[in-house]
Design a protein around this motif. Structure first.
Motif, PDB file in Angstrom:
ATOM      1  N   ILE A 472       0.840  -1.205   0.000  1.00 55.41           N
ATOM      2  CA  ILE A 472       0.000   0.000   0.000  1.00 55.41           C
ATOM      3  C   ILE A 472       0.868   1.246   0.000  1.00 55.41           C
ATOM      4  N   PHE A 473       1.909   1.252   0.792  1.00 51.31           N
ATOM      5  CA  PHE A 473       2.820   2.395   0.854  1.00 51.31           C
ATOM      6  C   PHE A 473       3.435   2.661  -0.522  1.00 51.31           C
ATOM      7  N   LEU A 474       3.896   1.627  -1.203  1.00 55.69           N
ATOM      8  CA  LEU A 474       4.531   1.801  -2.507  1.00 55.69           C
ATOM      9  C   LEU A 474       3.532   2.247  -3.570  1.00 55.69           C
ATOM     10  N   VAL A 475       2.340   1.684  -3.540  1.00 56.14           N
ATOM     11  CA  VAL A 475       1.332   2.066  -4.533  1.00 56.14           C
ATOM     12  C   VAL A 475       0.904   3.509  -4.336  1.00 56.14           C
ATOM     13  N   ILE A 476       0.719   3.937  -3.088  1.00 56.47           N
ATOM     14  CA  ILE A 476       0.366   5.340  -2.843  1.00 56.47           C
ATOM     15  C   ILE A 476       1.484   6.256  -3.319  1.00 56.47           C
ATOM     16  N   MET A 477       2.707   5.877  -3.053  1.00 60.19           N
ATOM     17  CA  MET A 477       3.836   6.675  -3.504  1.00 60.19           C
ATOM     18  C   MET A 477       3.842   6.809  -5.029  1.00 60.19           C
ATOM     19  N   GLY A 478       3.621   5.692  -5.723  1.00 56.95           N
ATOM     20  CA  GLY A 478       3.567   5.758  -7.176  1.00 56.95           C
ATOM     21  C   GLY A 478       2.363   6.526  -7.676  1.00 56.95           C
ATOM     22  N   PHE A 479       1.231   6.376  -7.001  1.00 60.24           N
ATOM     23  CA  PHE A 479       0.009   7.078  -7.413  1.00 60.24           C
ATOM     24  C   PHE A 479       0.179   8.587  -7.314  1.00 60.24           C
ATOM     25  N   LEU A 480       0.815   9.060  -6.248  1.00 55.88           N
ATOM     26  CA  LEU A 480       0.977  10.498  -6.065  1.00 55.88           C
ATOM     27  C   LEU A 480       1.877  11.124  -7.122  1.00 55.88           C
ATOM     28  N   ARG A 481       2.767  10.342  -7.696  1.00 54.08           N
ATOM     29  CA  ARG A 481       3.693  10.871  -8.691  1.00 54.08           C
ATOM     30  C   ARG A 481       3.276  10.575 -10.119  1.00 54.08           C
ATOM     31  N   ALA A 482       2.297   9.709 -10.299  1.00 54.04           N
ATOM     32  CA  ALA A 482       1.917   9.255 -11.639  1.00 54.04           C
ATOM     33  C   ALA A 482       1.049  10.295 -12.337  1.00 54.04           C
ATOM     34  N   GLN A 483       0.907  10.104 -13.635  1.00 62.78           N
ATOM     35  CA  GLN A 483       0.090  10.976 -14.474  1.00 62.78           C
ATOM     36  C   GLN A 483      -0.836  10.128 -15.346  1.00 62.78           C
ATOM     37  N   GLU A 484      -1.998  10.689 -15.662  1.00 60.08           N
ATOM     38  CA  GLU A 484      -2.932  10.139 -16.630  1.00 60.08           C
ATOM     39  C   GLU A 484      -3.280   8.672 -16.351  1.00 60.08           C
ATOM     40  N   ARG A 485      -3.101   7.831 -17.383  1.00 56.66           N
ATOM     41  CA  ARG A 485      -3.570   6.446 -17.303  1.00 56.66           C
ATOM     42  C   ARG A 485      -2.867   5.652 -16.217  1.00 56.66           C
ATOM     43  N   ARG A 486      -1.596   5.902 -16.035  1.00 52.99           N
ATOM     44  CA  ARG A 486      -0.870   5.190 -14.988  1.00 52.99           C
ATOM     45  C   ARG A 486      -1.465   5.513 -13.623  1.00 52.99           C
ATOM     46  N   LEU A 490      -2.999   2.704 -11.032  1.00 56.81           N
ATOM     47  CA  LEU A 490      -2.524   2.605  -9.656  1.00 56.81           C
ATOM     48  C   LEU A 490      -3.658   2.851  -8.656  1.00 56.81           C
ATOM     49  N   GLY A 491      -4.600   3.723  -9.011  1.00 55.82           N
ATOM     50  CA  GLY A 491      -5.753   3.937  -8.141  1.00 55.82           C
ATOM     51  C   GLY A 491      -6.600   2.675  -8.012  1.00 55.82           C
ATOM     52  N   ILE A 492      -6.841   1.991  -9.141  1.00 51.37           N
ATOM     53  CA  ILE A 492      -7.594   0.738  -9.099  1.00 51.37           C
ATOM     54  C   ILE A 492      -6.823  -0.316  -8.307  1.00 51.37           C
ATOM     55  N   LEU A 493      -5.511  -0.376  -8.517  1.00 55.56           N
ATOM     56  CA  LEU A 493      -4.689  -1.337  -7.790  1.00 55.56           C
ATOM     57  C   LEU A 493      -4.757  -1.089  -6.288  1.00 55.56           C
ATOM     58  N   LEU A 494      -4.774   0.182  -5.883  1.00 51.95           N
ATOM     59  CA  LEU A 494      -4.867   0.504  -4.463  1.00 51.95           C
ATOM     60  C   LEU A 494      -6.170  -0.027  -3.870  1.00 51.95           C
ATOM     61  N   LEU A 495      -7.280   0.145  -4.585  1.00 44.78           N
ATOM     62  CA  LEU A 495      -8.561  -0.370  -4.106  1.00 44.78           C
ATOM     63  C   LEU A 495      -8.539  -1.889  -4.004  1.00 44.78           C
ATOM     64  N   VAL A 496      -7.946  -2.548  -4.971  1.00 50.57           N
ATOM     65  CA  VAL A 496      -7.889  -4.012  -4.966  1.00 50.57           C
ATOM     66  C   VAL A 496      -7.060  -4.519  -3.791  1.00 50.57           C
ATOM     67  N   ILE A 497      -5.960  -3.833  -3.489  1.00 53.62           N
ATOM     68  CA  ILE A 497      -5.117  -4.259  -2.365  1.00 53.62           C
ATOM     69  C   ILE A 497      -5.878  -4.126  -1.044  1.00 53.62           C
ATOM     70  N   PHE A 498      -6.587  -3.022  -0.861  1.00 57.55           N
ATOM     71  CA  PHE A 498      -7.380  -2.862   0.357  1.00 57.55           C
ATOM     72  C   PHE A 498      -8.449  -3.951   0.448  1.00 57.55           C
ATOM     73  N   TRP A 499      -9.047  -4.293  -0.688  1.00 56.59           N
ATOM     74  CA  TRP A 499     -10.052  -5.362  -0.695  1.00 56.59           C
ATOM     75  C   TRP A 499      -9.430  -6.701  -0.304  1.00 56.59           C
ATOM     76  N   LEU A 500      -8.288  -7.019  -0.880  1.00 58.15           N
ATOM     77  CA  LEU A 500      -7.630  -8.287  -0.565  1.00 58.15           C
ATOM     78  C   LEU A 500      -7.227  -8.357   0.907  1.00 58.15           C
ATOM     79  N   ASP A 501      -6.767  -7.249   1.448  1.00 62.51           N
ATOM     80  CA  ASP A 501      -6.387  -7.230   2.853  1.00 62.51           C
ATOM     81  C   ASP A 501      -7.592  -7.546   3.734  1.00 62.51           C
ATOM     82  N   GLY A 502      -8.735  -6.920   3.445  1.00 56.58           N
ATOM     83  CA  GLY A 502      -9.924  -7.170   4.254  1.00 56.58           C
ATOM     84  C   GLY A 502     -10.512  -8.554   4.043  1.00 56.58           C
ATOM     85  N   ALA A 503     -10.522  -9.017   2.801  1.00 50.68           N
ATOM     86  CA  ALA A 503     -11.162 -10.292   2.501  1.00 50.68           C
ATOM     87  C   ALA A 503     -10.364 -11.492   2.981  1.00 50.68           C
TER      88      ALA A 503
END
Length: 806
Positions: A472-486, A490-503
């Protein structure tokens, strides 16, 4: 539509206009209301429709068998309470009956008045109309989805950041507490409405008009869903928010108070049809302000904070392999997600908003109160406010924590995305501390294991949480620096990681089985029960030792375990087979019948044949077995006649029930107040025939040479009315907890009918409440006719903002 806020929490309408031409005075008389176009929310690609589809796919991926109908939920209260009640209500619905009374449990008890039976909740139509058992499991998942969607809209309004709002929705759906709630239809529904009530009530007190109607309807739906504690905690959060806005003067205080109180009164009026019967039952039940101190006091252990980091720390597999903490069995988990803690800390550190500080206080307060007496705060509150004692399990206060945790995480992500655009030293330090704490908890599990076979499993689970945190830390870091499609990916990946953690945080939290285990009438057919075990004329009773064994020694095979429960008619399984019993599993019981039916369970080594005979117990558990039944030929019919009245106080009547020398064929114990009213004073020969029991009525014919007493082995409760040949006759409380009435000499037709006056009066008030909402809707519009002045604009600052022309 999401409305933006300034980062400091002050609405745009409160900003003073600037004038570059200082010599030109401001004409304060030329004030006009002009529409202000809301700013586009951050991450506009994640629209509400797209998030709804995404959330639905996550739920399907988590429970594919349940959604398809191939599997059904079963663990704990779902199979023993939620599903049997849904089945019973459905049977009544298709017979055209409103289930006011349940004759199959505890010698008859109020049903609708229980509240958690959600008889009047409109959402119950899902399982009343759609096929069982699929529809009951779908009911719980549908409300899980509804709650996640509501949290999305609430967080979007507060943060104006759609990805942060989506993250809040995912956390709300897949935290440990929300997944635990899937075993209760009433709690899952109430929890699903929680974010909608927070959103719409807040909009209602700010804008008024038709927004008040929407706030009232959402609040009424949550109230009818049947979990009083969750409702009260929801309104506690709303009260704190209202106090915050009142102190900040973000709108006229008078309007805030009047609208808030108006919503409360309208909700109470609309739900009176449910509230009044509930309050009547509550007044006759054992529950009181002392309840939490005299009952099983489940609370989070003092080290319970560790389960926010390592969800299985010090937990053990108990009922059907589901992990739970020692000392409390209300929830199998309250894990909010390891990334949630990181983002919540970021919100408190970086978001200068009074709401963030308030949510942080609620987060800590809920966790602290959930500790119960060990945390001292709950004990102090119960001392100062005795009404807090109505909360049976202090662990329920953790609902506060899990309700605000998604919002704090949303604020944290929004603050990082809009302010810093990077992870600073604070986030690095927080991540390191969390990793260190997880490692420490894993070491403690290794050093002091609950079981030598499980410590490796605990360590792997803790290591997985640490891995999710780093990811999560790495994905947020990449998300804050990314542009456009990337950035989108990364935003979708962040949601999926939170889902996997809870599930994946707790295995087997929601085990499923083949739907065939819920086949109606299966246990009756397997046991070859004859018609003697029907409401007329006899009941069954599960032996105390058998019941204790079934509860303490659960099989790991959940399907086989549940089939044994059905054969033993444990808790409310008897409702699936239309078999009446002296026990059951309900939140509220009239105090007298609770005392009568509970005592044989407490004294496992004693037998009370006189009491069992009077209650019409024709079959009991065979000695040394769990689900084999033996006949009791001495059982009396549920309706007897001709007994000699014995006038006594409650203590004497209660003692007589457990005195095996008492012959209830010859005597009936009546209250002292009946001494000068009844003409039947001696035992007489009386005949009872044509006895017919229905859900809410009893009919019979009597023949007696003189005035005689008719005794019905059914719970005494104020809603029952008796008619002899159509004329009203008083029902007396007989044998401490049951019913009796006098009939004159000769042949007579006797009818007992359950007429709930509290329900009827509540229905009248509910009709008036609905009419008031309809009138409010017709007399107002969505546009405010009298908008707020600039200095008192609502927090959103969009709908009612003004511009000052110069």
């Amino acid at each position: 539509m999401c409305h933006p806020l300034r980062n400091d929490g002050v609405s745009f309408a409160n900003r003073r206009p600037t004038n570059s031409n200082a010599h030109v005075p401001i004409n304060t008389t030329e004030i006009e209301a002009r529409p202000v176009t809301p700013a586009e929310p951050a991450e506009p690609w994640l629209t509400p429709g797209r998030f709804a589809v995404f959330l639905g796919l996550l739920i399907i991926a988590t429970f594919p068998g349940v959604v398809s109908g191939a599997r059904a939920f079963i663990v704990r209260d779902f199979g023993l309470f939620a599903y049997p009640l849904a089945f019973y209500q459905r049977q009544c619905f298709w017979r055209g009956e409103l289930p006011l009374w349940n004759p199959l449990s505890h010698c008859g008890i109020p049903y609708l008045a229980q509240w958690n039976t959600i008889t009047l909740y409109p959402g119950s139509l899902i399982y009343l109309l759609l096929p069982l058992p699929w529809s009951v499991s779908f009911f719980c998942l549908a409300h899980l989805f509804w709650g996640g969607l509501g949290m999305y809209f609430l967080a979007c309004r507060w943060t104006n950041h759609r990805l942060a709002a989506a993250l809040a929705g995912v956390i709300f759906c897949f935290n440990g507490l929300a997944l635990n709630f899937l075993m209760w239809t009433n709690v899952s529904a109430t929890y699903g409405w929680l974010p909608w009530v927070l959103l719409l009530v807040q909009v209602g007190w700010r804008e008024g008009g038709r927004k008040l109607v929407w706030a009232t309807l959402a609040s009424a739906m949550q109230l009818l869903a049947g979990s009083p504690e969750v409702v009260l905690l929801t309104w506690f959060i709303l009260f704190l928010l209202a106090c915050g806005e009142w102190c900040r003067r973000e709108q006229p205080r008078r309007d805030l108070v009047l609208r808030f109180c108006g919503i409360v009164l309208l909700v109470a009026a609309i739900c009176a049809v449910q509230l009044l019967p509930f309050l009547q039952l509550l007044s006759h039940s054992l529950r009181s302000s002392r309840f939490s101190s005299i009952s099983e006091n489940w609370s989070i252990p003092i080290w319970g904070w560790a389960n926010f980091l390592a969800p299985l720390f010090r937990a053990a597999p108990r009922s059907q392999g589901v992990f739970s903490q020692p000392g409390q069995g209300w929830t199998s988990s309250y894990y909010a997600g390891i990334g949630t803690l990181l983002l919540a800390a970021a919100a408190v550190r970086r978001r200068q908003d009074w709401r963030v500080r308030l949510l942080a206080v609620v987060f800590v307060l809920g966790s602290w109160l959930a500790l119960g007496d060990e945390g001292l705060l709950f004990r102090a509150m119960r001392t100062c406010f005795p009404a807090v004692g109505f909360v049976r399990f202090p662990v329920k206060f953790v609902v506060l924590t899990l309700a605000v945790a998604p919002l704090l995480a949303a604020f944290g992500l929004e603050a990082l995305a809009s302010k810093t655009r990077r992870l600073g030293l604070f986030e690095w330090v927080c991540t390191f501390i969390l990793l260190l704490l997880i490692a420490l908890l894993a070491a403690l599990d290794w050093k002091f294991p609950i079981s030598d076979d499980l410590w490796r499993f605990y360590s792997r689970n803790a290591l997985a949480r640490a891995g999710f945190l780093v990811l999560i830390f790495l994905v947020i870091m990449g998300f804050l620096r990314a542009q456009e499609r990337r950035r989108i990916l990364l935003g979708i990946l962040l949601l999926v990681i939170f889902w996997l953690d809870g599930a994946t945080h707790s295995p087997r939290q929601n085990p499923t089985v083949q739907p065939s285990v819920y086949s109606p009438g299966w246990a009756r057919a397997q046991l070859k029960l004859d018609n003697e075990a029907r409401p007329n004329p006899a009941r069954i009773m599960l032996g105390a030792i058998a019941e204790e064994t079934l509860r303490l020694h659960r099989l790991r095979d959940v399907e086989q375990c549940y089939l044994i429960d059905r054969l033993a008619f444990l808790d409310d399984c008897n409702l699936l087979d239309d078999v009446p019993q002296t026990l059951g599993f309900f939140a509220l019981l009239p105090e007298a019948i609770n005392n009568v039916t509970l005592l044989p369970v407490i004294y496992t080594n004693r037998d009370f044949p006189a009491l069992l005979d009077f209650m019409g117990v024709a079959q009991t558990t065979a000695p040394g077995t769990l689900c084999q039944w033996t006949n009791r030929p001495t059982a009396l019919p549920l309706v007897t006649a001709g007994q000699r009245p014995v006038f006594a106080d409650d203590r004497t009547a209660f003692s007589a029930l457990f005195d095996n020398t008492t012959d209830f064929r010859q005597a009936v114990f009546l209250p002292l107040a009946a001494r000068n009213t009844l003409s039947a004073t001696q035992h007489t020969t009386a005949c009872v025939s044509a006895v017919k029991f229905a859900n809410q009525s009893v009919s019979l014919q009597t023949e007696a040479p003189g005035a005689a007493m008719i005794v019905i082995s059914q719970t005494f409760y104020p809603g029952w009315r008796a008619y002899v040949d159509g004329r009203p006759e008083k029902i007396w409380c007989a044998n401490y907890a049951f019913q009796a009435l006098q009939v004159p000499p000769g042949h007579h037709q006797v009818t007992l009918v359950y007429e709930d006056k509290a329900f009827l009066f509540g229905a009248l008030l509910s009709g008036l409440g609905v009419a008031a909402c309809l009138g409010l809707w017709l007399l107002t519009s969505d546009r405010n006719r009298h908008p707020f002045p600039p200095s008192c604009a609502p927090l959103s600052g969009i709908e009612n903002s003004h511009s000052i022309t110069t």
